[in-house]
Design a protein around this motif. Structure first.
Motif, short mmCIF file in Angstrom:
data_model
loop_
_atom_site.label_atom_id
_atom_site.label_comp_id
_atom_site.label_asym_id
_atom_site.label_seq_id
_atom_site.Cartn_x
_atom_site.Cartn_y
_atom_site.Cartn_z
N UNK A 242 0.81 -1.22 0.00
CA UNK A 242 0.00 0.00 0.00
C UNK A 242 0.84 1.27 0.00
N UNK A 243 2.13 1.15 0.22
CA UNK A 243 2.95 2.34 0.44
C UNK A 243 2.87 3.33 -0.72
N UNK A 244 2.71 2.84 -1.94
CA UNK A 244 2.66 3.74 -3.10
C UNK A 244 1.34 4.50 -3.21
N UNK A 245 0.36 4.14 -2.39
CA UNK A 245 -0.92 4.84 -2.40
C UNK A 245 -0.85 6.17 -1.66
N UNK A 246 0.17 6.32 -0.83
CA UNK A 246 0.24 7.50 0.03
C UNK A 246 0.98 8.62 -0.68
N UNK A 247 0.22 9.61 -1.14
CA UNK A 247 0.76 10.66 -2.00
C UNK A 247 1.06 11.94 -1.24
N UNK A 248 0.13 12.36 -0.38
CA UNK A 248 0.32 13.63 0.33
C UNK A 248 1.27 13.44 1.52
N UNK A 249 1.84 14.56 1.97
CA UNK A 249 2.71 14.49 3.15
C UNK A 249 1.94 13.99 4.37
N UNK A 250 0.68 14.37 4.48
CA UNK A 250 -0.14 13.91 5.60
C UNK A 250 -0.26 12.40 5.61
N UNK A 251 -0.63 11.81 4.47
CA UNK A 251 -0.79 10.36 4.40
C UNK A 251 0.55 9.64 4.60
N UNK A 252 1.60 10.22 4.06
CA UNK A 252 2.92 9.60 4.23
C UNK A 252 3.36 9.62 5.69
N UNK A 253 3.13 10.73 6.37
CA UNK A 253 3.56 10.85 7.77
C UNK A 253 2.73 9.93 8.67
N UNK B 281 11.80 3.33 5.32
CA UNK B 281 12.89 4.08 4.68
C UNK B 281 12.38 4.85 3.46
N UNK B 282 11.49 4.24 2.70
CA UNK B 282 10.93 4.90 1.52
C UNK B 282 10.17 6.17 1.91
N UNK B 283 9.33 6.08 2.95
CA UNK B 283 8.55 7.24 3.38
C UNK B 283 9.44 8.30 4.01
N UNK B 284 10.45 7.86 4.76
CA UNK B 284 11.40 8.82 5.33
C UNK B 284 12.08 9.61 4.22
#
Length: 267
Positions: free
Chosen positions: A74-85, A115-118
């Motif tokens: 699911x990690x690639x679904x998170x586009x905005x900084x809010x969703x990523x954080x 690591x990807x989101x960081x």
């Protein structure tokens, strides 16, 4: 076992929930006291040794549940900084959960997405550049692994605070707290001897109050304000809880609220 699960819930809270900003010296002094109070209240149970964890796991018969964690796909679904954080917080809790149970491949999988989101959130610190390598090198050493993950939270928090991104730290903390509570609730459902889990859940009312207080103080950020509103079902579910005891109705109400909020975060 309840100590170990409390550790999963509180790890990110204790390390990243102290990221409130203020505008005066007086506020800063008050804030320092609040930070210490948060840590004192959150770290209510001592962190057990690996042997204590293993003994507690065997006694409670609480096995690792593969389906609990947020799928790495699911990690690639998170586009905005809010969703990523928020989901960095979720995946961080999943990383702690997997590493605590000694699930090597799962730990590496959650390490990769963290690591990807960081990287995508541009949290570029000296520690994070070697984070993945250090985890892989210590995958068989639970004590070292715990220290590495803890240091990463501290380093990430410091970076966000020092670079004017306090709101991201609060979102990471919020995602971790929800995921830790969700994990505990679901394990409580599947464990015959679940009184200790219910006690852990009841004790999260104090932690929740602090989490909401921190969000309230930083709701000038639209992302934090939206997350504060998202938490409203959990706040209402915890309202009637008194002390360390949960009724069946209270547990079900909390379980439903946490599921709803968690689903909104992980999508």
């Amino acid at each position: 076992m309840f100590k170990q699960l409390s550790h999963i819930i509180i790890l990110a809270v204790a390390l990243t929930a102290v990221s409130c900003g203020s505008k005066s010296n007086k506020d800063n002094n008050d804030l320092s006291l609040n930070k210490e109070e948060v840590i004192r209240k959150v770290i209510k149970y001592p962190i057990p040794s690996p042997q204590q964890i293993n003994d507690a796991l065997n006694k409670a018969k609480a096995n690792y549940i593969y389906s609990l964690c947020n799928p790495v796909e699911k990690v690639d679904k998170y586009i905005t900084d809010k969703d990523k954080a928020l989901n960095l917080g979720v995946y961080g809790a999943n990383l702690s959960y997997s590493s605590t149970y000694g699930m090597k491949q799962e730990t590496l999988n959650y390490l990769k997405v963290c690591k990807k989101l960081i990287d995508e959130l541009q949290i570029s610190t000296q520690f994070n550049t070697s984070f993945a390598e250090r985890v892989e090198q210590n995958i068989d050493n639970k004590d070292s692994l715990t220290r590495i993950i803890t240091d990463s939270y501290l380093d990430t928090y410091a970076f966000l605070q020092n670079n004017g991104k306090d709101y991201l730290s609060i979102l990471v903390m919020s995602g971790s707290w929800v995921e830790g509570l969700y994990t505990t609730v679901e394990i409580a459902k599947s464990t015959p001897k679940n009184k200790v889990f219910l006690r852990v859940i009841a004790n999260q009312k104090q932690t929740l109050d602090k989490v909401l207080e921190l969000m309230e103080q930083n709701k000038e950020s639209k992302n934090v304000e939206e997350t504060l509103r998202l938490f409203e079902p959990i706040r209402k579910a915890f309202e009637p809880v008194v002390g360390e005891n949960l009724t069946k109705e209270q547990f079900e109400s909390i379980a439903n609220a946490v599921y709803y909020v968690r689903q909104a975060i992980v999508m």
